[in-house]
Design an enzyme around this catalytic site. Structure first.
Site, PDB file in Angstrom:
ATOM      1  N   HIS A  81       0.928  -1.146  -0.111  1.00  0.00           N
ATOM      2  CA  HIS A  81       0.004   0.087  -0.035  1.00  0.00           C
ATOM      3  C   HIS A  81       0.992   1.186  -0.053  1.00  0.00           C
ATOM      4  O   HIS A  81       2.106   1.282   0.306  1.00  0.00           O
ATOM      5  CB  HIS A  81      -0.847   0.321   1.226  1.00  0.00           C
ATOM      6  CG  HIS A  81      -0.161   0.098   2.588  1.00  0.00           C
ATOM      7  ND1 HIS A  81       0.396   0.984   2.992  1.00  0.00           N
ATOM      8  CD2 HIS A  81       0.211  -0.904   3.222  1.00  0.00           C
ATOM      9  CE1 HIS A  81       1.047   1.117   4.222  1.00  0.00           C
ATOM     10  NE2 HIS A  81       0.894  -0.424   4.421  1.00  0.00           N
ATOM     11  N   GLU A 193      -2.161  -7.413   7.197  1.00  0.00           N
ATOM     12  CA  GLU A 193      -1.069  -7.234   7.960  1.00  0.00           C
ATOM     13  C   GLU A 193      -0.964  -8.069   9.323  1.00  0.00           C
ATOM     14  O   GLU A 193      -2.241  -8.826   9.641  1.00  0.00           O
ATOM     15  CB  GLU A 193      -0.778  -5.698   8.300  1.00  0.00           C
ATOM     16  CG  GLU A 193       0.477  -5.044   9.024  1.00  0.00           C
ATOM     17  CD  GLU A 193       1.735  -5.572   8.225  1.00  0.00           C
ATOM     18  OE1 GLU A 193       1.926  -6.900   7.964  1.00  0.00           O
ATOM     19  OE2 GLU A 193       2.405  -4.831   7.710  1.00  0.00           O
TER      20      GLU A 193
END
Length: 338
Positions: A81, A193
């Site tokens: 990201h 994550e």
């Protein structure tokens, strides 16, 4: 038979300035780590081909090129990201990731500039026309990155087409993004994550995301609330790596052959560290090093154990119509046998 060899993809370093091309004299097979996953059912099922230039002949380790049937391979475009608000303070002080105000952190304005630059690269390199599917972690910063990089052009209000992102989603200050003329975007929990403790890694309710990202597919996420993230328990590195290999195996349930995956630094690092232990150290280092914000790397995943069941769409059986077909070297082989 189609094989994987001599491919030259593009790598983007996330800076928005430079493009670096990987040379393509050979491709190198990166096997999973047998030492780390010796007893795991995932062991030996997966390989990655990292597009790379060959090591010098006199260098130790990392043998020659490997060939695989094309229909046993998938091309993955791995993306971290863009810069999130938590990355700014976290880069200065790791404890900043514990701050409640960074819950499900959104992109910064710099992060959106990184998205714009990667989007330009994806279109200029032709990737935007080749990708069949975009898979994203459901967190806000990854979905913003996914729709910004791979989504359609500016959205025009229509009753028959939902936007990928509504205007100002996640306080972005950005216009709405169209879902037309772009690959489908699918949210998947497995590529989240490192779970636990850090508020920035806790997701919102899926119903909240669906309001901001109407055309993103959240159908594979089973619970509205985040039941995976624990305030007092942090996933171990081994657990993240194991989840990453489970995700890689899950990819073989998909029919798509070229897939972009928008995910996180920790997930990528611990997952990819499981590969390449029997390759040249420079090749392992190339695949396993940490991703920068909005960096893209292209790799190939290989099904070596028949997990996937797709048949080749390019192989041709020959002998149509049938006829005599004695190979020219068959007589030589017979003489050697005598």
């Amino acid at each position: 038979m189609s094989i994987v060899v001599n491919i030259s993809p593009v790598r983007y370093d996330g800076s928005g300035i430079s493009l670096r091309y990987l040379s393509s004299s050979s491709t190198y097979l990166l096997h999973t780590s047998h030492s780390q996953f010796q007893s795991s059912p995932l062991r030996s099922r997966l390989s990655l081909l990292c597009f790379s230039s060959p090591p010098a002949a006199d260098m130790d380790g990392g043998g020659g090129p490997s060939l695989f049937p094309l229909h046993r391979c998938k091309t993955l475009h791995l993306v971290r990201h863009a810069q999130g608000i938590h990355n700014v303070d976290g880069d200065k002080n790791y404890k900043a990731y514990l701050r409640p105000e960074y819950f499900d952190a959104q992109l910064t304005q710099l992060g959106w500039q990184q998205v714009d630059n990667l989007r330009k690269h994806v279109h200029a390199s032709g990737l935007s026309k080749r990708i069949d599917l975009v898979i994203t972690s459901p967190l806000l910063r990854t979905v913003q990155t996914a729709v910004g990089v791979f989504g359609g052009e500016g959205y025009t209000d229509r009753t028959d087409v939902l936007p990928l992102m509504v205007a100002n989603a996640g306080n972005s200050g950005r216009a709405a993004i169209s879902s037309l003329n772009c690959p489908p975007i699918l949210a998947v929990e497995l590529c989240r994550e490192h779970l636990g403790v850090h508020p920035c890694d806790k997701r919102r309710n899926i119903s909240d995301y669906q309001f901001s990202f109407p055309a993103v597919d959240y159908s594979l996420i089973e619970t509205d609330e985040d039941i995976l993230w624990k305030a007092d328990i942090r996933e171990t590195k081994e657990e993240v790596a194991s989840r990453g290999l489970k995700f890689m195996n899950w990819l073989w349930t998909r029919k798509e052959k070229e897939i972009a995956i928008v995910t996180h630094s920790g997930f990528l690092f611990h997952t990819l560290s499981s590969f390449g232990n029997d390759c040249h150290p420079l090749v392992k280092s190339e695949i396993g090093k940490h991703f920068g914000n909005c960096e893209l790397r292209s790799m190939v995943i290989v099904d070596r154990s028949m997990i996937g069941s797709d048949e080749s769409t390019t192989n041709y059986p020959g002998k149509i119509p049938p006829g005599l077909d004695l190979p020219s070297d068959a007589e030589d082989e017979k003489k050697l046998e005598k």
